[in-house]
Design an enzyme around this catalytic site. Structure first.
Site, PDB file in Angstrom:
ATOM      1  N   LYS A  43       0.834  -1.211   0.000  1.00  0.00           N
ATOM      2  CA  LYS A  43       0.000   0.000   0.000  1.00  0.00           C
ATOM      3  C   LYS A  43       0.866   1.257   0.000  1.00  0.00           C
ATOM      4  O   LYS A  43       0.656   2.183   0.771  1.00  0.00           O
ATOM      5  CB  LYS A  43      -0.931  -0.012   1.218  1.00  0.00           C
ATOM      6  CG  LYS A  43      -1.903  -1.196   1.233  1.00  0.00           C
ATOM      7  CD  LYS A  43      -2.830  -1.139   2.425  1.00  0.00           C
ATOM      8  CE  LYS A  43      -3.753  -2.338   2.483  1.00  0.00           C
ATOM      9  NZ  LYS A  43      -4.663  -2.432   1.342  1.00  0.00           N
ATOM     10  N   CYS A  44       1.829   1.257  -0.899  1.00  0.00           N
ATOM     11  CA  CYS A  44       2.811   2.336  -0.948  1.00  0.00           C
ATOM     12  C   CYS A  44       2.762   2.999  -2.318  1.00  0.00           C
ATOM     13  O   CYS A  44       2.346   2.383  -3.306  1.00  0.00           O
ATOM     14  CB  CYS A  44       4.199   1.728  -0.698  1.00  0.00           C
ATOM     15  SG  CYS A  44       5.591   2.865  -0.874  1.00  0.00           S
ATOM     16  N   GLY A  45       3.202   4.241  -2.383  1.00  0.00           N
ATOM     17  CA  GLY A  45       3.277   4.927  -3.655  1.00  0.00           C
ATOM     18  C   GLY A  45       4.235   4.249  -4.629  1.00  0.00           C
ATOM     19  O   GLY A  45       4.151   4.454  -5.836  1.00  0.00           O
TER      20      GLY A  45
END
Length: 195
Positions: A66-68
């Site tokens: 759930k990271c950029g």
């Protein structure tokens, strides 16, 4: 018997005074600079012995769902496919060390990687990569004394460490450097050619 007792007491006392640590030989020091000393579990809970990485060029990446930078899974899979038959492997290590960006269970992480990015390179157990709770592998990778060029705190998800086929860390790339970038691809190719 009395002599043996005195000798043992003397050795014990000396070890207490001098810290009890054996001196490292050149051979053991060289071994301590290699990744082959580690063993972890895979995302499925099976044993993963880094000894089995001998003669392979390895890219170790702390990953998160759930990271950029999560889209980098696509690039990682792409370069894995490109070089895997030439002696290259990627090791993904899920970590929740940054912004709670890997909150999932082992099963959730595995499903996410397979369904969204068709990841086929090894994903290991979810681990801490920074601070006091960092796993031994990341204590080793970030150790500035062992690795003056590549050591230092992990800045965020998707930091990348390139290890040559002798087990030595040779390069480090930031989260901003995409896996399929010329910089990383060239470094992998050079490492594969330097046998």
């Amino acid at each position: 018997m009395r002599f043996l007792t005195i000798l043992m007491i003397t050795l014990f006392t000396q070890s207490q005074i001098y810290g009890g640590e054996p001196k490292m030989t050149e051979k053991s020091l060289a071994q301590s600079n290699k990744i082959y000393q580690f063993e972890m579990k895979t995302i499925d809970g099976e044993s993963f012995d880094f000894e089995n990485l001998k003669n392979k060029v390895v890219l170790i990446v702390n990953v998160a769902s759930k990271c950029g930078f999560t889209g980098q899974y696509k690039g990682l899979q792409k370069i894995y496919q490109k070089f895997k038959d030439k002696g290259f492997i990627i090791i993904g290590i899920p970590s929740n060390s940054f912004g709670n960006q890997e909150p999932g269970t082992a099963e959730e992480i595995k499903s996410f990687c397979e369904l969204n990015y068709n990841v086929s390179f090894p994903i290991l157990e979810k681990s801490s990569v920074n601070g006091e709770n960092a796993i031994p592998l990341y204590q080793f990778l970030t150790d500035k004394k062992l690795h003056p060029k590549t050591g230092g705190k992990i800045s965020w998800n998707f930091n990348k460490f390139l290890v040559d086929n002798n087990g030595y860390v040779i390069e480090r790339f930031s989260s901003f450097t995409k896996p399929e970038s010329v910089k990383i691809v060239n470094a992998i190719q050079m490492a594969l050619e330097n046998e």
